[in-house]
Design a protein around this motif. Structure first.
Motif: not given
Length: 390
Positions: A264-266, A341-342, A357-360
């Protein structure tokens, strides 16, 4: 794309062999996992062929001994491999963690004969495992499980229902905790059950908000018969075996959480350095720069915490408290980082066109599995202040 896009995490690995191992994982990730991750997750595709590839590459048994097909790698290295896999696709990273959890009981508590008979196929023979502790009415209160195993001559007959089983219905073997004696923790025993055992049936997979490619299902044991040679450890030792496995499993979840957070950070850094507003990259604005700095700091702190716990484990020292701390901190950090990230991506972050959004959605489950984060706080407090008074 900006030339300031993030570089791969520089890993502190103890040997040249482990450095080559992580390089192999990154190669597999870039060629076989990452390119299809978003599409297959959205479609709910279980990547069985990826697990077969990982097994053929020696990556499904990393923390176990080479005498039975394992990789002889310290947990410090194994967890960094999990982080790499989870950053690409949590279904894979968490799946490897669950498989390792399912192997723990036999590897740690089985007889020499049992290990020789089953571990080679489990660790490097293409098999995939699952861990059966939770039930519809006993999640956090695992000691109250109701699934029973009744002795019948040289066999055991298992009856009951297990719930929230990762790989439920697709696993080749299940490590199952069942009641064989008195109520409570002292009456539980562990068994190794083949995935094709007669009387074992999986319900339809749960419909989840994330990790759609990883089947999570109830398992129904309708008089499943296994020989006493598939009982792991002594009768009544199962709960202690389960707790031992969970300490190690929580470190796996912590590493997966940091992998998701790093991904997410990347993505946030890539977007912020490429997206321009008011004539310059949005990464130039202090509000966003501080968000990115906070995200990176949480990730590094979480990584240091899980690696320190892994080093304690590798040294043969007690690590239960540190494992609970790592699971708690890393998964909470993953939830915060992915949410931020979002926010960095703005409206794009809320769309399926970007992975934020998937990572969240995936980060949320990590605060729940292997013991909720409320349970982790209880575990930590017991180490500090002793058991609760009644």
């Amino acid at each position: 794309m900006s030339d300031r896009a993030p570089q791969p995490v520089e890993r502190r690995l103890p040997t040249e062999e482990s450095r080559q191992l992580v390089a192999l994982v990154r190669d597999i990730v870039s060629k076989e996992i990452a390119p299809r991750a978003a599409e297959e997750e959205e479609a709910g595709v279980f990547p069985r062929e990826v697990f077969t590839l990982l097994s053929e590459s020696g990556l499904l048994g990393l923390p176990y001994g080479s005498d039975h097909g394992g990789g002889d790698q310290p947990y410090e290295v194994y967890l960094q491999v999990l982080e790499e896999l989870a950053a690409a696709r949590l279904t894979v990273g968490l799946g490897v963690s669950v498989h390792s959890l399912a192997c723990h009981a036999l590897a740690g508590y089985g007889t020499d004969e049992q290990r020789a008979a089953h571990l080679p196929a489990m660790l490097s023979g293409g098999l995939l495992g699952a861990y059966c502790l939770s039930e519809p009415a006993s999640g956090s209160d695992a000691a109250s499980l109701r699934t029973k195993a009744v002795r019948d001559g040289d066999d055991w007959v298992i009856t009951g229902t297990k719930a929230w089983i990762t790989h439920g219905g697709v696993a080749d073997f299940y490590t199952v905790l069942a009641r064989t004696g008195v109520e409570g923790a002292r009456g539980i025993t562990a068994f190794l059950v083949p995935g094709d055992a007669e009387g074992l049936n999986a319900a339809l997979p749960e419909k989840k908000m994330g990790m759609k490619g990883s089947p999570t299902a109830q398992l129904h044991f309708d008089g499943v018969r296994v020989g006493d040679d598939r009982r792991i450890g002594e009768e009544g030792q199962g709960f202690a075996i389960a707790l031992s496995a969970l300490d190690s499993g929580r470190l796996g979840i912590a590493a997966c959480a940091i992998g998701v957070a790093q991904a997410a950070l990347d993505e946030a850094v890539r977007y912020a350095t490429d997206r321009r507003q008011f004539g310059r990259p949005i990464a130039d604005f202090q509000g966003l720069r501080f968000m990115l700095a906070d995200m990176a700091t949480q990730i590094e702190a979480g990584r240091a915490l899980y690696l320190e716990a892994a080093r304690l484990r590798d040294a043969g020292e007690s690590f239960s408290r540190q494992a609970a701390m790592a699971k708690l901190f890393c998964t909470d950090a993953a939830m915060r980082v992915t949410t931020d990230a979002v926010q960095v991506l703005g409206g794009y972050g809320y769309t399926l066109d970007f992975p934020a959004e998937r990572l969240m959605r995936e980060a949320k489950v990590l605060q729940i599995v292997e013991g909720t984060n409320q349970i982790q706080r209880m575990v930590i407090a017991r180490h500090l202040a002793g058991p609760e008074t009644r």
